[in-house]
Design an enzyme around this catalytic site. Structure first.
Site, PDB file in Angstrom:
ATOM      1  N   ARG A 109     167.644  56.490  23.244  1.00 10.99           N
ATOM      2  CA  ARG A 109     168.707  56.556  24.280  1.00 10.99           C
ATOM      3  C   ARG A 109     168.158  56.903  25.657  1.00 10.99           C
ATOM      4  NH1 ARG A 109     171.262  58.972  19.970  1.00 10.99           N
ATOM      5  NH2 ARG A 109     172.810  57.627  18.995  1.00 10.99           N
ATOM      6  N   LYS A 131     166.733  47.504  38.517  1.00 15.68           N
ATOM      7  CA  LYS A 131     167.168  46.491  37.548  1.00 15.68           C
ATOM      8  C   LYS A 131     166.047  46.319  36.526  1.00 15.68           C
ATOM      9  CE  LYS A 131     170.170  43.351  40.199  1.00 15.68           C
ATOM     10  NZ  LYS A 131     170.238  41.975  40.720  1.00 15.68           N
ATOM     11  N   GLU A 173     159.534  36.518  49.080  1.00 17.65           N
ATOM     12  CA  GLU A 173     160.518  37.625  49.062  1.00 17.65           C
ATOM     13  C   GLU A 173     160.421  38.436  50.359  1.00 17.65           C
ATOM     14  OE1 GLU A 173     162.710  37.692  46.733  1.00 17.65           O
ATOM     15  OE2 GLU A 173     161.737  36.457  45.186  1.00 17.65           O
ATOM     16  N   LYS A 215     164.998  46.789  51.047  1.00 17.97           N
ATOM     17  CA  LYS A 215     165.595  46.688  49.712  1.00 17.97           C
ATOM     18  C   LYS A 215     166.196  48.032  49.302  1.00 17.97           C
ATOM     19  CE  LYS A 215     165.567  44.885  45.172  1.00 17.97           C
ATOM     20  NZ  LYS A 215     164.924  44.329  44.013  1.00 17.97           N
ATOM     21  N   GLU A 225     175.386  45.646  42.722  1.00 17.76           N
ATOM     22  CA  GLU A 225     175.545  44.289  43.266  1.00 17.76           C
ATOM     23  C   GLU A 225     177.004  43.844  43.367  1.00 17.76           C
ATOM     24  OE1 GLU A 225     172.413  41.643  42.036  1.00 17.76           O
ATOM     25  OE2 GLU A 225     173.602  39.902  42.605  1.00 17.76           O
ATOM     26  N   ARG A 229     174.344  43.887  48.123  1.00 19.42           N
ATOM     27  CA  ARG A 229     173.110  43.561  47.386  1.00 19.42           C
ATOM     28  C   ARG A 229     172.991  42.064  47.122  1.00 19.42           C
ATOM     29  NH1 ARG A 229     170.262  47.087  42.530  1.00 19.42           N
ATOM     30  NH2 ARG A 229     168.435  45.768  42.356  1.00 19.42           N
ATOM     31  N   ASN A 233     169.993  37.730  47.388  1.00 20.01           N
ATOM     32  CA  ASN A 233     169.889  36.434  46.689  1.00 20.01           C
ATOM     33  C   ASN A 233     169.661  35.269  47.658  1.00 20.01           C
ATOM     34  OD1 ASN A 233     170.225  37.514  44.146  1.00 20.01           O
ATOM     35  ND2 ASN A 233     172.459  37.420  44.264  1.00 20.01           N
ATOM     36  N   HIS A 236     167.828  32.249  46.599  1.00 19.29           N
ATOM     37  CA  HIS A 236     167.684  32.310  45.139  1.00 19.29           C
ATOM     38  C   HIS A 236     168.673  31.433  44.390  1.00 19.29           C
ATOM     39  CE1 HIS A 236     164.964  35.499  46.098  1.00 19.29           C
ATOM     40  NE2 HIS A 236     164.692  35.714  44.831  1.00 19.29           N
ATOM     41  N   HIS A 240     166.717  29.320  41.924  1.00 23.77           N
ATOM     42  CA  HIS A 240     166.803  29.313  40.460  1.00 23.77           C
ATOM     43  C   HIS A 240     167.024  27.896  39.943  1.00 23.77           C
ATOM     44  CE1 HIS A 240     167.884  33.848  40.528  1.00 23.77           C
ATOM     45  NE2 HIS A 240     166.587  33.660  40.371  1.00 23.77           N
ATOM     46  N   HIS A 250     158.262  30.908  40.933  1.00 19.41           N
ATOM     47  CA  HIS A 250     159.428  31.532  41.564  1.00 19.41           C
ATOM     48  C   HIS A 250     159.327  31.584  43.100  1.00 19.41           C
ATOM     49  CE1 HIS A 250     162.855  34.237  41.844  1.00 19.41           C
ATOM     50  NE2 HIS A 250     162.128  35.052  42.595  1.00 19.41           N
TER      51      HIS A 250
HETATM   52  N1  LIG Z   1     163.946  43.847  38.565  1.00 18.79           N
HETATM   53  C1  LIG Z   1     164.094  43.161  39.659  1.00 18.79           C
HETATM   54  O1  LIG Z   1     164.874  43.526  40.548  1.00 18.79           O
HETATM   55  C2  LIG Z   1     163.295  41.912  39.862  1.00 18.79           C
HETATM   56  C3  LIG Z   1     163.209  41.321  41.119  1.00 18.79           C
HETATM   57  C4  LIG Z   1     162.401  40.204  41.282  1.00 18.79           C
HETATM   58  C5  LIG Z   1     161.710  39.688  40.195  1.00 18.79           C
HETATM   59  N2  LIG Z   1     161.823  40.274  38.964  1.00 18.79           N
HETATM   60  C6  LIG Z   1     161.089  39.757  37.809  1.00 18.79           C
HETATM   61  O2  LIG Z   1     159.685  39.870  38.063  1.00 18.79           O
HETATM   62  C7  LIG Z   1     159.027  38.916  37.265  1.00 18.79           C
HETATM   63  C8  LIG Z   1     157.921  38.284  38.074  1.00 18.79           C
HETATM   64  O3  LIG Z   1     157.031  39.280  38.495  1.00 18.79           O
HETATM   65  P1  LIG Z   1     155.546  38.916  38.988  1.00 18.79           P
HETATM   66  O4  LIG Z   1     155.622  37.841  39.966  1.00 18.79           O
HETATM   67  O5  LIG Z   1     154.888  40.183  39.321  1.00 18.79           O
HETATM   68  O6  LIG Z   1     154.930  38.227  37.700  1.00 18.79           O
HETATM   69  P2  LIG Z   1     153.984  38.788  36.517  1.00 18.79           P
HETATM   70  O7  LIG Z   1     154.395  40.120  36.084  1.00 18.79           O
HETATM   71  O8  LIG Z   1     153.931  37.693  35.509  1.00 18.79           O
HETATM   72  O9  LIG Z   1     152.564  38.880  37.232  1.00 18.79           O
HETATM   73  C9  LIG Z   1     151.945  37.701  37.643  1.00 18.79           C
HETATM   74  C10 LIG Z   1     150.599  37.465  36.963  1.00 18.79           C
HETATM   75  O10 LIG Z   1     149.628  38.202  37.677  1.00 18.79           O
HETATM   76  C11 LIG Z   1     148.957  39.120  36.812  1.00 18.79           C
HETATM   77  N3  LIG Z   1     148.718  40.312  37.612  1.00 18.79           N
HETATM   78  C12 LIG Z   1     149.655  41.147  38.134  1.00 18.79           C
HETATM   79  N4  LIG Z   1     149.074  42.049  38.930  1.00 18.79           N
HETATM   80  C13 LIG Z   1     147.742  41.808  38.902  1.00 18.79           C
HETATM   81  C14 LIG Z   1     146.615  42.402  39.528  1.00 18.79           C
HETATM   82  N5  LIG Z   1     146.732  43.405  40.385  1.00 18.79           N
HETATM   83  N6  LIG Z   1     145.396  41.904  39.239  1.00 18.79           N
HETATM   84  C15 LIG Z   1     145.260  40.842  38.397  1.00 18.79           C
HETATM   85  N7  LIG Z   1     146.279  40.218  37.799  1.00 18.79           N
HETATM   86  C16 LIG Z   1     147.508  40.699  38.048  1.00 18.79           C
HETATM   87  C17 LIG Z   1     149.869  39.318  35.637  1.00 18.79           C
HETATM   88  O11 LIG Z   1     149.130  39.678  34.489  1.00 18.79           O
HETATM   89  C18 LIG Z   1     150.512  37.943  35.520  1.00 18.79           C
HETATM   90  O12 LIG Z   1     149.674  37.072  34.816  1.00 18.79           O
HETATM   91  C19 LIG Z   1     160.063  37.920  36.781  1.00 18.79           C
HETATM   92  O13 LIG Z   1     160.262  38.096  35.400  1.00 18.79           O
HETATM   93  C20 LIG Z   1     161.313  38.294  37.562  1.00 18.79           C
HETATM   94  O14 LIG Z   1     162.500  38.075  36.823  1.00 18.79           O
HETATM   95  C21 LIG Z   1     162.595  41.364  38.789  1.00 18.79           C
END
Ligand SMILES: NC(=O)c1ccc[n+]([C@@H]2O[C@H](COP(=O)([O-])OP(=O)(O)OC[C@H]3O[C@@H](n4cnc5c(N)ncnc54)[C@H](O)[C@@H]3O)[C@@H](O)[C@H]2O)c1
Length: 339
Positions: A109, A131, A173, A215, A225, A229, A233, A236, A240, A250
């Site tokens: 929990r 999130k 972003e 942010k 949201e 918030r 988007n 986006h 998407h 992305h």
């Molecule tokens: N929670 C939220 O508000 C929110 C907002 C935007 C995006 N997201 C989510 O974030 C995700 C995308 O995140 P991302 O772009 O970081 O992708 P990711 O986590 O897949 O990272 C990208 C790639 O880079 C590698 N990597 C990351 N940092 C590294 C580093 N310092 N050195 C070497 N390799 C590294 C990872 O292993 C991966 O292969 C999506 O799933 C998306 O839905 C969430």
């Protein structure tokens, strides 16, 4: 080092800009078990910092951001005898952070957790705002919770091992934040393209700080949201759809999405053509794409399958000027005409 505090009323979260991964221990509760969740890539580069901690290692890729991975994490946490007093740290990009935050929020929990954010996108976006979740049934982030991490360490040096395409993608972003909220930030991005693309630490500190501040302010005002918030988007709703249609990364899809949203803003007479062009030039300067090669009708069909769709209307974030956005409801029919 700079600290930005997010206080949503229910929780306080500290974003530590320019802090080092090597200082992680300073932020952990004393005398409690800490478990690190990370992915294969991060472990490969930074495992020397994980000595003395239990580590749960996840495979990389969006296809692994699932309930099965959550199941695996739960099993490992039980095996490692994690209890309610344990602390969990997600070290990775958005996928690791989203999954870790969700796992920590539901294990027994809820146990406390923090992040070391390692990708540019994660520093400016994914790990700010509380999130957490995973994908389900082909839909992104369909299952999850709102819950704030205790801290987020952003160690800018780690960006140097991030694949270049992921680094560039993060700027979509960043440009979005400037476009919807802060014209002077947009001017700063224009003036510092080269330094930003060359990992200049001072410029990164300024840019990541500005994005987190924007942010954080939006999230503090509207965590769930309900209104403000939604402006995050920008780009986006189209983005998407583009991701679905083309499997484009992305950041690139959002970059094109912002150009389409700016184009609609011009066609609806609320943004000047000059400003839309200026935004497009900035996106090009950051080596991101601006044109969709596919047919726009295919894009609209892909958008209609979005889980956030509300009947025959879509909520679009349009620009009134650079640095000033508004939420507009528009029918798909009107949108098809405009595009
Ligand atoms: N929670 C939220 O508000 C929110 C907002 C935007 C995006 N997201 C989510 O974030 C995700 C995308 O995140 P991302 O772009 O970081 O992708 P990711 O986590 O897949 O990272 C990208 C790639 O880079 C590698 N990597 C990351 N940092 C590294 C580093 N310092 N050195 C070497 N390799 C590294 C990872 O292993 C991966 O292969 C999506 O799933 C998306 O839905 C969430």
């Amino acid at each position: 080092m700079e600290t930005i505090t997010i206080n949503t009323g229910a929780a306080v979260s500290k974003i530590l800009l320019g802090e080092k991964l090597s200082n992680l221990a300073l932020y952990l509760p004393k005398g409690k078990k800490t478990i690190i969740i990370t992915d294969n890539n991060i472990k490969q580069y930074y495992s020397q910092y994980f000595n003395g901690f239990d580590v749960i290692e996840l495979p990389t890729g969006e296809e692994n951001k699932t309930l099965s991975t959550l199941d695996y994490i739960m099993a490992r946490l039980v095996e490692l005898e994690a209890d309610r007093t344990s602390f969990i740290v997600g070290i990775g990009g958005g996928i690791v952070c989203d999954t870790t935050g969700f796992a920590a929020s539901v294990y027994m929990r809820g146990v406390k957790f923090g992040f070391v954010s390692t990708s540019l996108l994660s520093m400016v976006d994914a790990s700010v705002g509380g999130k957490n979740g995973v994908n389900f049934g082909g839909f992104k982030n369909m299952v999850g919770v709102f819950n704030q991490p205790e801290f987020v360490i952003c160690d800018f040096e780690m960006l140097k091992t991030l694949p270049r395409s992921e680094y560039i993608g993060g700027f979509a972003e960043i440009i979005k934040h400037a476009a919807i909220k802060d014209f002077s930030y947009l001017e700063y991005l224009e003036a510092n393209v080269e330094k930003a693309l060359n990992y200049d630490l001072q410029v990164l500190q300024q840019i990541i700080g500005d994005s987190v501040r924007i942010k954080a302010a939006v999230v503090t005002a509207d965590e769930r949201e309900k209104g403000e918030r939604k402006k995050l988007n920008f780009g986006h709703t189209f983005g998407h759809g583009i991701e679905k249609l083309t499997q484009m990364p992305h950041g690139e899809a959002v970059a094109i999405g912002m150009c389409l949203a700016a184009e609609v803003s011009v066609k609806k007479g609320i943004l000047s053509l000059n400003e839309a062009q200026r935004l497009k030039q900035l996106i090009v300067a950051y080596q991101l794409p601006v044109d969709l090669k596919q047919n726009k009708t295919l894009l609209l069909n892909a958008m209609k399958k979005d889980k956030k769709r509300e009947g025959e209307e879509v909520h679009l974030i349009l620009l009134k000027s650079l640095g000033n956005a508004e939420i507009v409801s528009i029918t798909y029919k009107e949108l098809e005409g405009l595009l």
